[in-house]
Design an enzyme around this catalytic site. Structure first.
Site, PDB file in Angstrom:
ATOM      1  N   SER A 139       0.923  -1.196   0.139  1.00  0.00           N
ATOM      2  CA  SER A 139       0.129  -0.051  -0.068  1.00  0.00           C
ATOM      3  C   SER A 139       0.948   1.036  -0.093  1.00  0.00           C
ATOM      4  CB  SER A 139      -0.857   0.062   1.246  1.00  0.00           C
ATOM      5  OG  SER A 139      -1.599   1.077   1.444  1.00  0.00           O
ATOM      6  N   TYR A 152      -2.661  -1.730  10.328  1.00  0.00           N
ATOM      7  CA  TYR A 152      -2.686  -2.154   9.169  1.00  0.00           C
ATOM      8  C   TYR A 152      -1.609  -1.486   8.189  1.00  0.00           C
ATOM      9  CZ  TYR A 152      -4.069  -1.490   3.991  1.00  0.00           C
ATOM     10  OH  TYR A 152      -4.282  -1.370   2.864  1.00  0.00           O
TER      11      TYR A 152
END
Length: 254
Positions: A139, A152
């Site tokens: 990400s 995360y």
């Protein structure tokens, strides 16, 4: 990466980026197998794409992963591409966190241990193929974290690091190791499907496939929208990008 003539397994392939990738590779004539926990999402995706296959997989369970890998290698002996896409994202208010941080445990297990375990289970099979690929989905938040989702972001930073090490260990073999680095994309992850600030999913998938087609030797797949995050430190803009992201999110929450 050669984008045709593959047998491709995509975790989290029933929705979001996973489904987008599955449909794009399927349209190119690859045999695509999508895996995930939600059978309804898998069934809807395969029904919309005749010839696509599915298999249920709980990446939170180490034992399930081992059994799944054995079965999928048996069912699809030409399997040569693994895309580790499955993941969850949850906000965490650390000042109010319980002593037993269940959300953090689940995020680490699914986002980090899941890809590590599945790759370990399938790598011997992949390495038997004339050519193979492991693609890990990280990400933009691996490089500039969103403070609201600390675990995360930490798992995605770890995936980036793990992928670099895997690529180094497998250099000179017939197994490519790639990293897909998405920006904020319109998916159901954290309720962003209708957020106009996010990149439309179709546009994102189209740009990814263009990169894979025109830059077959690329090891990090970064669309233009994510480069400000991916290269924030290298460009000397890290503090500005980090503060801009997190200040904006704090204002939006109030």
């Amino acid at each position: 990466m050669k984008i045709t003539g593959n047998t491709i397994l995509i975790t989290g392939g029933g929705s979001g980026i996973g489904r987008g990738l599955a449909e794009a590779f399927h349209a190119l004539g690859n045999q695509v197998i999508i895996a995930g926990r939600r059978k309804q999402a898998l069934d809807e995706t395969t029904a919309a794409n005749p010839g696509m296959k599915s298999a249920t997989l709980d990446v939170e369970s180490g034992g399930s992963i081992r059994a799944f890998a054995t079965q999928v290698a048996k069912d699809y002996p030409t399997l040569n591409v693994l895309i580790n896409n499955a993941g969850i994202m949850r906000p965490e208010i650390l000042k109010n966190q319980n002593e037993d941080p269940a959300d953090a445990d689940a995020i680490v297990t699914i986002n980090l241990l899941g890809p590590i375990r599945l790759t370990a289970a399938l790598l011997p099979h992949l390495r038997k193929q004339p050519r193979s690929v492991v693609m890990n989905v990280s990400s933009g938040l691996a490089f500039v974290p969103l403070a609201l989702t600390p675990t995360y972001c930490a798992t995605k930073a770890a995936i980036h690091s793990y992928t670099q090490s895997m690529r180094y260990q497998l250099k000179g073999t017939t197994t490519e190791v790639l990293e897909l680095v998405p920006p904020y994309v319109q998916t159901d992850l954290m309720g962003g499907a209708s957020d106009p600030r996010a990149m439309p999913l179709g546009k994102y998938i189209a740009e990814v496939m263009e990169i894979l087609t025109n830059q077959p030797a690329a090891t990090e797949i970064c669309v233009e929208n994510v480069k400000g995050f991916r290269f924030a430190a290298e460009s000397g803009q890290y503090d500005a990008v980090f503060n801009g992201l997190n200040d904006a999110m704090s204002k939006a929450a109030t």
